[in-house]
Enzyme design. Structure first.
Site, PDB file in Angstrom:
ATOM      1  N   TYR A  51      19.438 -34.750 -20.632  1.00 45.66           N
ATOM      2  CA  TYR A  51      19.142 -36.127 -21.037  1.00 45.66           C
ATOM      3  C   TYR A  51      18.872 -37.023 -19.829  1.00 45.66           C
ATOM      4  O   TYR A  51      18.356 -38.130 -19.988  1.00 45.66           O
ATOM      5  CB  TYR A  51      20.297 -36.719 -21.841  1.00 45.66           C
ATOM      6  CG  TYR A  51      20.652 -35.986 -23.106  1.00 45.66           C
ATOM      7  CD1 TYR A  51      19.868 -34.955 -23.611  1.00 45.66           C
ATOM      8  CD2 TYR A  51      21.809 -36.325 -23.808  1.00 45.66           C
ATOM      9  CE1 TYR A  51      20.223 -34.287 -24.770  1.00 45.66           C
ATOM     10  CE2 TYR A  51      22.162 -35.658 -24.971  1.00 45.66           C
ATOM     11  CZ  TYR A  51      21.371 -34.645 -25.442  1.00 45.66           C
ATOM     12  OH  TYR A  51      21.733 -33.986 -26.588  1.00 45.66           O
ATOM     13  N   HIS A 113      23.692 -25.578 -23.676  1.00 43.39           N
ATOM     14  CA  HIS A 113      22.764 -26.400 -24.455  1.00 43.39           C
ATOM     15  C   HIS A 113      21.841 -25.574 -25.349  1.00 43.39           C
ATOM     16  O   HIS A 113      21.481 -25.998 -26.446  1.00 43.39           O
ATOM     17  CB  HIS A 113      21.930 -27.258 -23.503  1.00 43.39           C
ATOM     18  CG  HIS A 113      21.368 -28.486 -24.134  1.00 43.39           C
ATOM     19  ND1 HIS A 113      21.074 -29.619 -23.422  1.00 43.39           N
ATOM     20  CD2 HIS A 113      21.052 -28.781 -25.411  1.00 43.39           C
ATOM     21  CE1 HIS A 113      20.605 -30.548 -24.229  1.00 43.39           C
ATOM     22  NE2 HIS A 113      20.572 -30.060 -25.443  1.00 43.39           N
ATOM     23  N   LEU A 192      21.899 -37.807 -39.642  1.00 40.01           N
ATOM     24  CA  LEU A 192      21.200 -38.575 -40.676  1.00 40.01           C
ATOM     25  C   LEU A 192      19.802 -38.001 -40.920  1.00 40.01           C
ATOM     26  O   LEU A 192      18.904 -38.707 -41.379  1.00 40.01           O
ATOM     27  CB  LEU A 192      21.101 -40.047 -40.266  1.00 40.01           C
ATOM     28  CG  LEU A 192      22.439 -40.769 -40.069  1.00 40.01           C
ATOM     29  CD1 LEU A 192      22.233 -42.155 -39.493  1.00 40.01           C
ATOM     30  CD2 LEU A 192      23.204 -40.844 -41.396  1.00 40.01           C
ATOM     31  N   LYS A 234      22.921 -41.522 -32.726  1.00 38.41           N
ATOM     32  CA  LYS A 234      22.359 -42.235 -31.575  1.00 38.41           C
ATOM     33  C   LYS A 234      21.818 -43.597 -32.008  1.00 38.41           C
ATOM     34  O   LYS A 234      21.086 -43.716 -32.987  1.00 38.41           O
ATOM     35  CB  LYS A 234      21.231 -41.420 -30.965  1.00 38.41           C
ATOM     36  CG  LYS A 234      20.413 -42.182 -29.925  1.00 38.41           C
ATOM     37  CD  LYS A 234      18.963 -41.742 -29.969  1.00 38.41           C
ATOM     38  CE  LYS A 234      18.097 -42.732 -29.214  1.00 38.41           C
ATOM     39  NZ  LYS A 234      16.654 -42.389 -29.327  1.00 38.41           N
ATOM     40  N   ASN A 244      27.458 -47.966 -38.190  1.00 34.76           N
ATOM     41  CA  ASN A 244      27.714 -46.521 -38.228  1.00 34.76           C
ATOM     42  C   ASN A 244      29.201 -46.209 -38.130  1.00 34.76           C
ATOM     43  O   ASN A 244      29.698 -45.266 -38.761  1.00 34.76           O
ATOM     44  CB  ASN A 244      26.987 -45.827 -37.072  1.00 34.76           C
ATOM     45  CG  ASN A 244      25.480 -45.767 -37.255  1.00 34.76           C
ATOM     46  OD1 ASN A 244      24.968 -45.926 -38.361  1.00 34.76           O
ATOM     47  ND2 ASN A 244      24.764 -45.526 -36.165  1.00 34.76           N
TER      48      ASN A 244
END
Length: 288
Positions: A51, A113, A192, A234, A244
């Site tokens: 990231y 990862h 989501l 996120k 959230n």
């Protein structure tokens, strides 16, 4: 706000709800999002070397510590190693570099990862990092092929978590059965469904949202909590972050959970084969 914790197979307690910073630019945007999350009570931050924002995550945590908002023990920090860092000896160096980038003393949860490369050599170094106190828990991400069982057979410390796509359209029931004997729990990315309107606009979520005075997204996140998944949606929007997180003051009934279970298998949003992943991602390496 009181939130729930999950006890991992190594005995450590992980906050079940967190903030993910995938694709959040390094610098002020990541720092502000993490700082805002900690200020409102969120205690789990999920990042990764890939990231490219680990330094910003660490800076936000240290700022919150210096201001007395949190102690280091309050915050759970997850990060992930990229396949270019896999291999016995090589991974040990990568872990030390990660500790330097984060600058928060230790890593609470370290993941592999992706499921290709020398993941078994990397796992050996991760186990040594646990023994040395550099890392508290270790786990995996995106292991859904037979590589999952291959790693499990080689591991002395069994993965505490498996991070994969998981949402009401793709509930990972079969995968959960494969990892049940190891005590490994599911962490959900795309909790989501990547914000997909077809998922969020399902009539059951609208109905339950009206019943409980919550948004459809809050109903989905509450479902994750009750089914035992760990989630970290996120967002960099403080209001969305607050919304959230506002899912711990109600519960769905068993009958309502059963209705949501009927959506399983309808769709997954990330459909890339292992061969395609290796071809696309294998030669890429994040910067130090």
């Amino acid at each position: 706000m009181q939130q729930t914790m999950v006890k991992l197979n190594d005995g450590n307690l992980i906050p079940q709800f967190g903030l993910g910073v995938y694709m959040v630019p390094a610098g002020s945007e990541t720092e502000t999002a993490v700082y805002d999350a900690l200020k409102m009570g969120i205690r789990h931050i999920d990042t990764a070397h890939a990231y490219q924002n680990e330094r910003s995550v660490g800076q936000a945590i240290n700022r919150a510590i210096s201001e007395g908002i949190v102690s280091r023990e309050d915050v759970w920090v997850t990060s992930k190693l990229w396949p270019s860092e896999y291999g016995e000896g090589k991974t040990a160096v990568a872990i030390d570099k990660m500790l330097d980038r984060l600058n928060v003393g230790h890593i609470d949860l370290l993941l592999l990862h992706q499921q290709f490369g020398d993941y078994k050599g990397a796992w050996q170094d991760m186990e040594k990092a646990v023994q040395a106190g550099k890392v508290h828990s270790i786990g995996i991400s995106n292991f859904e092929s037979n590589n999952l069982e291959d790693l499990m057979a080689a591991a002395t410390i069994k993965p505490a978590v498996l991070q994969v796509e998981c949402h009401p359209y793709w509930q990972q029931t079969e995968l959960k059965n494969r990892i049940a004997d190891y005590g490994t729990v599911i962490e959900s990315w795309y909790p989501l469904g990547h914000g997909a309107t077809d998922l969020l606009n399902e009539p059951i979520f609208t109905q339950l949202g009206q019943k409980y005075g919550k948004s459809n997204a809050q109903i989905v996140l509450r479902w994750h909590i009750q089914i035992g998944n760990i989630v970290f949606p996120k967002t960099t929007n403080p209001q969305h972050m607050k919304d959230n997180f506002d899912i711990f003051d109600f519960s769905l009934s068993d009958a309502e959970m059963a209705e949501i279970a009927k959506l399983d298998g309808k769709k997954r949003y990330y459909n890339v084969s292992l061969d395609e992943q290796i071809k696309t991602l294998g030669n890429w390496a994040p910067e130090d």
